[in-house]
Design an enzyme around this catalytic site. Structure first.
Site, PDB file in Angstrom:
ATOM      1  N   SER A  72      -2.167   1.721  -0.377  1.00 29.19           N
ATOM      2  CA  SER A  72      -2.030   2.433  -1.642  1.00 29.19           C
ATOM      3  C   SER A  72      -0.640   3.032  -1.715  1.00 29.19           C
ATOM      4  O   SER A  72       0.007   3.275  -0.677  1.00 29.19           O
ATOM      5  CB  SER A  72      -3.076   3.546  -1.734  1.00 29.19           C
ATOM      6  OG  SER A  72      -2.783   4.468  -2.774  1.00 29.19           O
ATOM      7  N   TYR A  90      -7.571  10.930   1.380  1.00 37.31           N
ATOM      8  CA  TYR A  90      -7.327   9.556   0.927  1.00 37.31           C
ATOM      9  C   TYR A  90      -5.957   9.075   1.386  1.00 37.31           C
ATOM     10  O   TYR A  90      -5.814   7.950   1.887  1.00 37.31           O
ATOM     11  CB  TYR A  90      -7.434   9.500  -0.595  1.00 37.31           C
ATOM     12  CG  TYR A  90      -7.240   8.125  -1.174  1.00 37.31           C
ATOM     13  CD1 TYR A  90      -8.243   7.165  -1.087  1.00 37.31           C
ATOM     14  CD2 TYR A  90      -6.053   7.786  -1.826  1.00 37.31           C
ATOM     15  CE1 TYR A  90      -8.062   5.897  -1.628  1.00 37.31           C
ATOM     16  CE2 TYR A  90      -5.866   6.526  -2.363  1.00 37.31           C
ATOM     17  CZ  TYR A  90      -6.879   5.586  -2.267  1.00 37.31           C
ATOM     18  OH  TYR A  90      -6.699   4.336  -2.795  1.00 37.31           O
TER      19      TYR A  90
END
Length: 254
Positions: A138, A151
């Protein structure tokens, strides 16, 4: 000629969103797709779609955080040419709003889940003479995103594991890369907005869309096309790289 003809692909979290798009595209390019997912209902729907288009796929009910489950499934599959580590969950909150249970939950799925799949698939790839690994990282792995402590931790680990695998298994003809999407419009995003910003759904969707300089979120199909290239023989000279697919987020957000 189909790009993945006679290839066997394992895709974790292939029952929805980006994983679904990758599963469907890989199957359309000739791969026998194995979907590992706890969401067996969603995964079964993906398989139904694939089979209706003439492709081949199978669902394996699997908690990717459980190494024994993952190893047993991969050993039963046997031949593994492609592994896509896509399964993942999110958490909203900075360090102080990330309790131990929250941290462990994200770690178990995003980090340990990828580790378990790698642990199971690499021996099969070595026995098969090589393979291609793609891990979904990501933009949060390389830039600071507000309120995404757990995350971001998990995606940073994905990035690092991808590079380590690439270095250690070059001699075994195993390629390993990662891709780093910015925001992608999936049912997960819609659910995330509805849960965390009730009554502000339209406003937040617009705000999140425009956080990409290109002015919109990516589609799952756009992510799948990059995944296809990196897992195909067309990318045979590519390993140990991360590919942002971010609408300019990392370098043009100024």
């Amino acid at each position: 000629m189909l790009k993945l003809e006679n290839k066997v692909a394992i895709i974790t979290g292939g029952g929805s969103g980006i994983g679904r798009a990758i599963s469907e595209l890989f199957a359309s390019e000739g791969a026998y797709v194995h979907i590992l997912d706890l969401n067996t209902e969603g995964a079964a729907d993906v398989v139904k779609t694939i089979e209706s288009r003439g492709g081949t796929a199978r669902v394996h009910a699997c908690n990717v955080g459980n190494q024994q489950e993952v190893v047993e499934i991969v050993q039963a599959i046997g031949q593994v040419d492609i592994l896509v580590n896509n399964a993942g969950i999110a958490h909203v909150g900075n360090l102080e709003k990330c309790g131990e249970e929250d941290f462990e939950r994200v770690f178990q799925v995003n980090v340990k889940g990828a580790y378990n799949a790698l642990y199971a698939a690499i021996p099969a790839m070595k026995a098969n003479g090589g393979g291609a690994i793609l891990n979904l990282a990501s933009i949060a792995a390389v830039v600071g995103i507000a309120d995404r402590f757990a995350y971001s931790m998990s995606k940073g680990a994905i990035y690092a594991m991808s590079m380590s695998i690439a270095r250690d298994y070059m001699a075994d003809n195993i390629r390993s890369n990662s891709i780093s999407p910015a925001r992608v419009h999936t049912p997960f995003v819609d659910g995330f907005i509805a849960k965390n910003y009730p009554g502000q759904e339209a406003e937040m969707f617009e705000k999140l869309s425009k956080s990409q300089p290109i002015g919109r979120m990516a589609t799952p199909e756009e992510i799948a096309k990059l995944a296809l290239f990196l897992c195909s023989d067309d990318a045979g000279f590519i390993t140990g790289n991360d590919y942002p697919i971010d609408g300019g987020f990392i370098k043009l957000n100024n």
